[in-house]
Scaffold this active site. Sequence first.
Site, PDB file in Angstrom:
ATOM      1  N   GLU A   1      40.826  45.741  45.165  1.00  0.00           N
ATOM      2  CA  GLU A   1      39.410  45.443  45.361  1.00  0.00           C
ATOM      3  C   GLU A   1      38.725  46.633  46.025  1.00  0.00           C
ATOM      4  O   GLU A   1      39.336  47.366  46.805  1.00  0.00           O
ATOM      5  CB  GLU A   1      39.234  44.215  46.260  1.00  0.00           C
ATOM      6  CG  GLU A   1      39.612  42.902  45.614  1.00  0.00           C
ATOM      7  CD  GLU A   1      38.511  42.318  44.742  1.00  0.00           C
ATOM      8  OE1 GLU A   1      37.437  42.955  44.629  1.00  0.00           O
ATOM      9  OE2 GLU A   1      38.731  41.232  44.177  1.00  0.00           O
TER      10      GLU A   1
ATOM     11  N   HIS B   1      38.685  44.822  35.895  1.00  0.00           N
ATOM     12  CA  HIS B   1      38.829  43.369  35.773  1.00  0.00           C
ATOM     13  C   HIS B   1      38.182  42.873  34.486  1.00  0.00           C
ATOM     14  O   HIS B   1      38.671  41.935  33.843  1.00  0.00           O
ATOM     15  CB  HIS B   1      38.182  42.696  36.989  1.00  0.00           C
ATOM     16  CG  HIS B   1      38.549  41.261  37.158  1.00  0.00           C
ATOM     17  ND1 HIS B   1      38.067  40.493  38.189  1.00  0.00           N
ATOM     18  CD2 HIS B   1      39.344  40.442  36.438  1.00  0.00           C
ATOM     19  CE1 HIS B   1      38.550  39.271  38.087  1.00  0.00           C
ATOM     20  NE2 HIS B   1      39.327  39.207  37.030  1.00  0.00           N
TER      21      HIS B   1
ATOM     22  N   ASP C   1      33.336  43.295  36.714  1.00  0.00           N
ATOM     23  CA  ASP C   1      33.665  44.444  37.564  1.00  0.00           C
ATOM     24  C   ASP C   1      34.732  45.348  36.926  1.00  0.00           C
ATOM     25  O   ASP C   1      35.544  44.865  36.144  1.00  0.00           O
ATOM     26  CB  ASP C   1      34.093  43.991  38.966  1.00  0.00           C
ATOM     27  CG  ASP C   1      35.164  42.912  38.990  1.00  0.00           C
ATOM     28  OD1 ASP C   1      35.142  42.023  38.121  1.00  0.00           O
ATOM     29  OD2 ASP C   1      36.015  42.944  39.891  1.00  0.00           O
TER      30      ASP C   1
END
Length: 253
Positions: free
Chosen positions: A153, A195, A205
């Site tokens: 992330e 993603h 994303d």
Amino acid sequence: MGARTGRTAGTAGGDADRRLGRRALLVGGAAAAVGTAVLARQELSHLWWRLPGVDRPRVAGAVDFRGARWVAASPANYRRADRPDDYTVDRVVVHVTQGGYRSAVKAFQDPAHGAAAHYIVRRDGRITQLIRELDVAFHAGNRGYNERSVGIEHEGFVEDASSFTDAMYAASARLTAAICRRYGFLADREHIIGHVQVPGTDHTDPGPHWDWGRYMRLVRQAPTIGAQQQKNHDVRHAVLHRTFYAGSGLRGE
């Protein structure tokens, strides 16, 4: 995490993963009952460590990337495993948090959230690890991709180009390069994906402002300074692993 498309979302990645895990156990039991040795062996190769008294030795707070800070995610947001012995790792999935660092950590520590990534890279380049690479994080919304990938992330928002700082790109590239080296797969766009590229996902994303050309150049040019220390780090884990198997009579296949 990341922004989603307007279409209706499917089953959450974490919930789907847990439900299929129970199904796999039932399939494995049925296969053994009818004597389907190949299927039974395949299932057991992923599940042997769940037997009472059998678990891969772990050190509390240990990290897989030198310099990362450990902050544990909720166990409800990942599945304990023994990768790469039970699942081959050959992907990195790039995510964006759609929020700040603290809110992402809070979400990943919430057992009701149903998802978490292995790492978060902050705007200032600091890296936090929340789940060991050994384990299957519920980050991709796709069981197969969860099992084969490491999720990273990045603090920020897909619609805000300023989220993606020089420090973030550099730190994330070093992390991704180390993962590629550790598991022996190519540092290319087939193996390092967003993603949005995961089959069945409703996420967008890292979004249009993520500079893939710049990122991939940084991954391929990741400095070798510290590589020997990282190699030593990996070797120590491998030795511990082999010592455990030698003493237990089991094999890490």
